[in-house]
Design a protein around this motif. Structure first.
Motif, PDB file in Angstrom:
ATOM      1  N   ARG A   1      11.204 -14.536  -4.249  1.00 42.97           N
ATOM      2  CA  ARG A   1      10.312 -13.497  -4.754  1.00 42.97           C
ATOM      3  C   ARG A   1      10.978 -12.440  -5.611  1.00 42.97           C
ATOM      4  NH1 ARG A   1      11.307  -9.362  -1.145  1.00 42.97           N
ATOM      5  NH2 ARG A   1      12.051 -10.003   0.909  1.00 42.97           N
ATOM      6  N   ASP A   2      12.303 -12.208  -5.451  1.00 41.62           N
ATOM      7  CA  ASP A   2      12.937 -11.134  -6.216  1.00 41.62           C
ATOM      8  C   ASP A   2      14.444 -11.349  -6.283  1.00 41.62           C
ATOM      9  OD1 ASP A   2      13.536  -8.843  -7.549  1.00 41.62           O
ATOM     10  OD2 ASP A   2      12.544  -7.490  -6.161  1.00 41.62           O
ATOM     11  N   ALA A   3      14.927 -11.740  -7.464  1.00 42.78           N
ATOM     12  CA  ALA A   3      16.347 -12.073  -7.615  1.00 42.78           C
ATOM     13  C   ALA A   3      17.215 -10.880  -7.953  1.00 42.78           C
ATOM     14  CB  ALA A   3      16.510 -13.133  -8.710  1.00 42.78           C
ATOM     15  N   ALA A   4      16.624  -9.733  -8.305  1.00 42.21           N
ATOM     16  CA  ALA A   4      17.407  -8.586  -8.765  1.00 42.21           C
ATOM     17  C   ALA A   4      18.010  -7.823  -7.603  1.00 42.21           C
ATOM     18  CB  ALA A   4      16.549  -7.661  -9.608  1.00 42.21           C
ATOM     19  N   GLY A   5      19.058  -7.068  -7.925  1.00 43.29           N
ATOM     20  CA  GLY A   5      19.725  -6.235  -6.942  1.00 43.29           C
ATOM     21  C   GLY A   5      18.943  -4.984  -6.619  1.00 43.29           C
ATOM     22  N   PRO A   6      19.593  -3.989  -6.027  1.00 45.74           N
ATOM     23  CA  PRO A   6      18.867  -2.855  -5.470  1.00 45.74           C
ATOM     24  C   PRO A   6      18.426  -1.797  -6.468  1.00 45.74           C
ATOM     25  CG  PRO A   6      21.221  -2.618  -5.098  1.00 45.74           C
ATOM     26  CD  PRO A   6      21.031  -3.976  -5.711  1.00 45.74           C
TER      27      PRO A   6
ATOM     28  N   ASN B   1      16.574  -7.985  -3.964  1.00 44.78           N
ATOM     29  CA  ASN B   1      17.699  -8.911  -3.798  1.00 44.78           C
ATOM     30  C   ASN B   1      17.375 -10.077  -2.868  1.00 44.78           C
ATOM     31  OD1 ASN B   1      20.352  -9.565  -4.585  1.00 44.78           O
ATOM     32  ND2 ASN B   1      21.172  -8.824  -2.643  1.00 44.78           N
ATOM     33  N   CYS B   2      16.215 -10.667  -3.071  1.00 43.17           N
ATOM     34  CA  CYS B   2      15.813 -11.804  -2.247  1.00 43.17           C
ATOM     35  C   CYS B   2      15.492 -12.974  -3.169  1.00 43.17           C
ATOM     36  CB  CYS B   2      14.602 -11.434  -1.387  1.00 43.17           C
ATOM     37  SG  CYS B   2      14.432 -12.424   0.120  1.00 43.17           S
ATOM     38  N   ALA B   3      16.536 -13.654  -3.617  1.00 46.79           N
ATOM     39  CA  ALA B   3      16.385 -14.691  -4.642  1.00 46.79           C
ATOM     40  C   ALA B   3      15.818 -15.993  -4.109  1.00 46.79           C
ATOM     41  CB  ALA B   3      17.728 -14.951  -5.316  1.00 46.79           C
ATOM     42  N   GLY B   4      16.083 -16.297  -2.859  1.00 52.84           N
ATOM     43  CA  GLY B   4      15.563 -17.538  -2.292  1.00 52.84           C
ATOM     44  C   GLY B   4      16.086 -18.777  -2.975  1.00 52.84           C
ATOM     45  N   GLN B   5      15.259 -19.835  -2.975  1.00 56.38           N
ATOM     46  CA  GLN B   5      15.626 -21.123  -3.563  1.00 56.38           C
ATOM     47  C   GLN B   5      16.971 -21.615  -3.024  1.00 56.38           C
ATOM     48  OE1 GLN B   5      13.611 -21.789  -7.619  1.00 56.38           O
ATOM     49  NE2 GLN B   5      14.810 -19.935  -7.945  1.00 56.38           N
ATOM     50  N   ILE B   6      17.144 -21.477  -1.710  1.00 51.68           N
ATOM     51  CA  ILE B   6      18.374 -21.875  -1.045  1.00 51.68           C
ATOM     52  C   ILE B   6      18.229 -23.317  -0.566  1.00 51.68           C
ATOM     53  CG2 ILE B   6      19.927 -21.397   0.873  1.00 51.68           C
ATOM     54  CD1 ILE B   6      18.871 -18.510   0.814  1.00 51.68           C
ATOM     55  N   PRO B   7      19.117 -24.236  -0.997  1.00 50.64           N
ATOM     56  CA  PRO B   7      19.020 -25.624  -0.522  1.00 50.64           C
ATOM     57  C   PRO B   7      19.055 -25.691   1.004  1.00 50.64           C
ATOM     58  CG  PRO B   7      20.575 -25.458  -2.348  1.00 50.64           C
ATOM     59  CD  PRO B   7      20.212 -24.050  -1.970  1.00 50.64           C
ATOM     60  N   GLY B   8      18.101 -26.408   1.553  1.00 56.20           N
ATOM     61  CA  GLY B   8      18.033 -26.568   2.996  1.00 56.20           C
ATOM     62  C   GLY B   8      17.276 -25.471   3.721  1.00 56.20           C
TER      63      GLY B   8
ATOM     64  N   VAL C   1       1.985 -12.228   1.497  1.00 57.41           N
ATOM     65  CA  VAL C   1       2.972 -12.453   2.555  1.00 57.41           C
ATOM     66  C   VAL C   1       4.345 -12.688   1.935  1.00 57.41           C
ATOM     67  CG1 VAL C   1       3.675 -13.869   4.520  1.00 57.41           C
ATOM     68  CG2 VAL C   1       1.244 -13.466   4.082  1.00 57.41           C
ATOM     69  N   MET C   2       5.324 -11.880   2.338  1.00 57.69           N
ATOM     70  CA  MET C   2       6.718 -12.041   1.919  1.00 57.69           C
ATOM     71  C   MET C   2       7.564 -12.478   3.109  1.00 57.69           C
ATOM     72  SD  MET C   2       7.562  -8.555  -0.143  1.00 57.69           S
ATOM     73  CE  MET C   2       6.557  -7.911  -1.472  1.00 57.69           C
ATOM     74  N   ASN C   3       8.474 -13.400   2.882  1.00 58.92           N
ATOM     75  CA  ASN C   3       9.495 -13.744   3.872  1.00 58.92           C
ATOM     76  C   ASN C   3      10.814 -13.075   3.503  1.00 58.92           C
ATOM     77  OD1 ASN C   3       7.630 -16.400   4.198  1.00 58.92           O
ATOM     78  ND2 ASN C   3       8.801 -16.005   6.052  1.00 58.92           N
ATOM     79  N   GLY C   4      11.609 -12.770   4.505  1.00 59.57           N
ATOM     80  CA  GLY C   4      12.930 -12.217   4.274  1.00 59.57           C
ATOM     81  C   GLY C   4      13.937 -13.287   3.905  1.00 59.57           C
ATOM     82  N   GLY C   5      15.182 -12.867   3.756  1.00 59.79           N
ATOM     83  CA  GLY C   5      16.234 -13.814   3.404  1.00 59.79           C
ATOM     84  C   GLY C   5      17.606 -13.194   3.514  1.00 59.79           C
ATOM     85  N   PRO C   6      18.658 -13.998   3.490  1.00 59.19           N
ATOM     86  CA  PRO C   6      20.031 -13.476   3.589  1.00 59.19           C
ATOM     87  C   PRO C   6      20.348 -12.527   2.433  1.00 59.19           C
ATOM     88  CG  PRO C   6      19.977 -15.880   3.849  1.00 59.19           C
ATOM     89  CD  PRO C   6      18.621 -15.469   3.389  1.00 59.19           C
ATOM     90  N   GLY C   7      20.887 -11.363   2.764  1.00 56.23           N
ATOM     91  CA  GLY C   7      21.277 -10.404   1.745  1.00 56.23           C
ATOM     92  C   GLY C   7      20.155  -9.571   1.177  1.00 56.23           C
ATOM     93  N   ALA C   8      18.932  -9.780   1.642  1.00 60.64           N
ATOM     94  CA  ALA C   8      17.789  -9.035   1.111  1.00 60.64           C
ATOM     95  C   ALA C   8      17.802  -7.600   1.620  1.00 60.64           C
ATOM     96  CB  ALA C   8      16.488  -9.711   1.502  1.00 60.64           C
ATOM     97  N   ALA C   9      17.042  -6.747   0.924  1.00 58.44           N
ATOM     98  CA  ALA C   9      16.939  -5.352   1.332  1.00 58.44           C
ATOM     99  C   ALA C   9      16.289  -5.242   2.710  1.00 58.44           C
ATOM    100  CB  ALA C   9      16.132  -4.574   0.295  1.00 58.44           C
ATOM    101  N   ALA C  10      16.762  -4.292   3.504  1.00 59.65           N
ATOM    102  CA  ALA C  10      16.215  -4.070   4.843  1.00 59.65           C
ATOM    103  C   ALA C  10      14.746  -3.649   4.739  1.00 59.65           C
ATOM    104  CB  ALA C  10      17.035  -2.992   5.548  1.00 59.65           C
TER     105      ALA C  10
END
Length: 357
Positions: free
Chosen positions: A171-176, A183-190, A217-226
């Motif tokens: 949903r959002d590839a940019a930083g803070p 900072n939630c770029a997603g598209q993570i293999p697996g 509905v948004m899902n979280g991800g590694p490294g995403a903003a709190a």
């Protein structure tokens, strides 16, 4: 038979060659001087805003090509920038507002790329203030920036009924940097869940006005903003709103429910009601009242008034004033990108000019 195929091929080639296409450059440059009191270190602020005035500053390219048979292709590349410094907004992206390509026909349009999602479309008619310096962005910075990266979108209108949806792989590839960058770029293999987002909308517009409802509905991800640091965490928004047109303007209002399911569950509501009134074709005012409730924590009430005067078809001068009532634990600033002492009420004003091209 060979001659018939040759004629058919030549006819098809001619049809493609004669397809009408156009590219349009457009934009808004909007800025002014803003003031607000009760800043966190005491005193007041006077300066130029970087996020928005009456409307966020931008420029873009929009292209359309007629393919024939009722089908068209299109693209949009739209940049958002800070007029006070010339810096890029939307996380420092060149085309942070939109960057997409698509196909449209009698049954709607399909869009691929970074695009506005259904939360934004649902608010377009009912929110008379829009993404202004004094707006519901004080309570939820996502709402005037409701866009999704890496998204597939559909939007179709049938006899006044509009249906649409988006699905984002990240949903959002940019930083803070900026209110819409998480900072939630997603598209993570697996990992088919990390940073996914989907939105849906159903609306009706008629001669009297219209109604709209959306689900986001948004899902979280590694490294995403709190707090959405885990793919299992979700941020959900429901929007229900309506507007009524009358001879000199319109009135609109609605309700926005947000639920954030992370380590700590949070629920909030925004209620808004506003009106636009045209005194003359060149002079009109907007007013809106908003109520924000963060369950088991705090609440705020915001009043906004704005006067607009069209100097020409493309240039508008405006003045906006607003007052925020914060409960003892609330710290909702009156201005987009502003700040306020916790528990303090706040007054804000801005005088600006907007030039469209």
């Amino acid at each position: 038979m060979k001659k018939l195929w040759a004629v058919a091929a030549l006819t098809g080639t001619a049809s493609l060659a004669c397809g009408q296409s156009s590219v349009t450059l457009y934009g808004i440059v909007d800025t002014g001087i803003e003031y607000y009191d009760n800043v966190p270190k005491g005193g007041s602020f006077v300066g130029m805003p970087s996020l928005t005035g009456e409307m966020p500053s931008r420029f873009g390219l929009r292209g359309v090509e007629d393919l024939g048979g009722g089908f068209k292709t299109f693209f949009v590349l739209e940049n958002g920038f800070a007029t006070d410094s010339g810096a890029l907004n939307y996380g420092g992206r060149l085309f942070g507002r939109q960057a997409n390509v698509g196909l449209s026909g009698d049954y709607g349009s399909f869009t691929l790329g970074r695009q506005m999602n259904m939360s934004m479309y649902a608010l377009l008619n009912a929110d008379v203030i829009g993404p202004s310096i004094h707006s519901m962005a004080s309570f939820d910075g996502y709402l005037p920036n409701a866009r999704s990266d890496s998204a597939i979108g559909y939007l179709g209108e049938f006899h006044g009924v509009t249906a649409g949806g988006t699905y984002s792989f990240g949903r959002d590839a940019a930083g803070p940097a900026g209110p819409s960058a998480t900072n939630c770029a997603g598209q993570i293999p697996g990992d088919a869940v990390a940073c996914r987002q989907y939105t849906a909308m159903l609306a009706y517009d008629g001669t009297w006005g219209g109604v709209a409802a959306s689900y986001d509905v948004m899902n979280g991800g590694p490294g995403a903003a709190a707090p959405l640091v885990n793919p299992d965490y979700k941020d959900t928004r429901v929007i229900v709103d309506a507007y009524v047109k009358y001879s000199r303007g319109k009135a609109g209002g609605g309700w926005i429910r947000r639920n954030t399911s992370a380590e700590r569950h949070a629920q909030s509501d925004i209620f808004f009601l506003g009106t636009t009134w045209f005194f003359t074709p060149a002079l009109w005012c907007d007013g809106q009242a908003l109520r924000y409730i963060l369950r088991d924590d705090s609440n705020s009430t915001m009043l906004v008034g704005r006067v607009n005067y069209a100097l020409s078809k493309r240039t508008t001068a405006y003045s906006s004033v607003s007052y925020m009532f914060n409960s003892p634990l609330a710290a909702n600033a009156i201005a987009a990108g502003g700040a306020v002492q916790t528990g303090a009420n706040q007054f804000g004003a801005m005088v600006g000019i907007e030039r469209r091209f």
